[in-house]
Design a protein around this motif. Structure first.
Motif, short mmCIF file in Angstrom:
data_model
loop_
_atom_site.label_atom_id
_atom_site.label_comp_id
_atom_site.label_asym_id
_atom_site.label_seq_id
_atom_site.Cartn_x
_atom_site.Cartn_y
_atom_site.Cartn_z
N PHE A 168 -35.40 35.36 -59.03
CA PHE A 168 -34.06 35.61 -58.19
C PHE A 168 -33.21 36.38 -59.06
O PHE A 168 -33.16 36.31 -60.49
N SER A 169 -32.57 37.25 -58.29
CA SER A 169 -31.57 37.93 -58.98
C SER A 169 -30.55 38.19 -58.05
O SER A 169 -30.48 38.21 -56.87
N ALA A 170 -29.27 38.14 -58.50
CA ALA A 170 -27.89 38.53 -57.86
C ALA A 170 -27.33 39.78 -58.71
O ALA A 170 -26.97 39.68 -59.83
N HIS A 171 -26.92 40.56 -57.77
CA HIS A 171 -26.25 41.94 -58.61
C HIS A 171 -25.43 42.70 -57.79
O HIS A 171 -25.54 42.71 -56.54
N GLY A 172 -24.35 43.34 -58.23
CA GLY A 172 -23.47 44.28 -57.55
C GLY A 172 -24.17 45.67 -57.38
O GLY A 172 -24.78 46.06 -58.30
N ILE A 173 -23.91 46.18 -56.47
CA ILE A 173 -24.59 47.54 -56.20
C ILE A 173 -23.72 48.57 -55.51
O ILE A 173 -22.69 48.14 -54.68
N ILE A 174 -23.65 49.75 -55.94
CA ILE A 174 -23.21 50.84 -55.32
C ILE A 174 -24.14 51.96 -54.83
O ILE A 174 -24.96 52.48 -55.76
#
Length: 210
Positions: A168-174
């Protein structure tokens, strides 16, 4: 489209070559996203504002696969991203936005999703995205003016940073998209969540080894 096909084939060949040289695992699952803000700019027609954006009710989901190990992995993903209340602030022509990003990415450390230790990681990727504004229909007054809205493609690059743990991963993206031929562009800023199913299953099996 021929250029895109050649680029995709080259990217796949590089990935397979690198994967062959390391002790790789295979993962499959899905990815979901929530754009905190997005903006899509159509080709200018001098009839109406070409842009539309949204900061509310933007949801995305799609399949994803991984090949790699604890330190680095390669992934391919596709999403359907819907902005239910996307609109143009300059001249309201209709409601809704849609985007279909297709990405190849390289993921490091925590975002690799193959490490059972919680780690910070980052990712970089590129691909193509198909976009459409006013998906629920243009107002009649703009149709009469000759305004039209169809899907348009943009080349995209994406960077992400966040936390990952055992599938599982949670990350901010642009994610930024462009097309130099017709001056269209896209921007997506938000949060993305990845679920590598084989690794997630190992959480309930403490005797499993990577």
């Amino acid at each position: 489209m021929l250029k895109i096909s050649k680029l995709s084939f080259f990217t796949l060949a590089v990935m397979l070559t690198m994967v062959h040289s390391m002790n790789a695992q295979f993962g499959y699952g899905f990815t979901a996203s929530n754009d905190l803000y997005h903006r899509y700019v159509n080709k200018a027609d001098n009839l109406a504002s070409p842009s539309a954006g949204s900061a509310l009710l933007n949801l995305g989901v799609g399949p994803k696969i991984w090949i790699g190990n604890k330190k680095v992995s390669f992934s391919a993903e596709a999403q359907a991203v819907i902005g239910f209340v996307g609109l143009s602030g300059k001249d309201y022509k209709g409601l809704g936005t849609a985007a279909f990003p297709i990405l190849a990415k390289i993921n490091f450390k925590g975002l690799s999703t193959f490490d059972r230790e919680g780690l910070i990681g980052f990712s970089l990727g590129g691909g193509i995205q198909y976009n459409k504004t006013e998906i629920f229909g243009l107002h009649e007054e703009f149709i009469q003016k000759g305004v039209s809205r169809s899907f348009f493609p943009t080349y995209i690059i994406q960077a992400g940073c966040g936390f990952g743990l055992s599938g599982f991963s949670a990350h901010g993206i642009i994610r930024y998209g462009f097309d130099p031929d017709n001056k269209t562009s896209t921007l997506n800023v938000g949060l993305q969540y990845d679920f590598n199913m084989p690794m997630l299953k190992k959480i309930s099996n403490p005797e499993s080894a990577l």
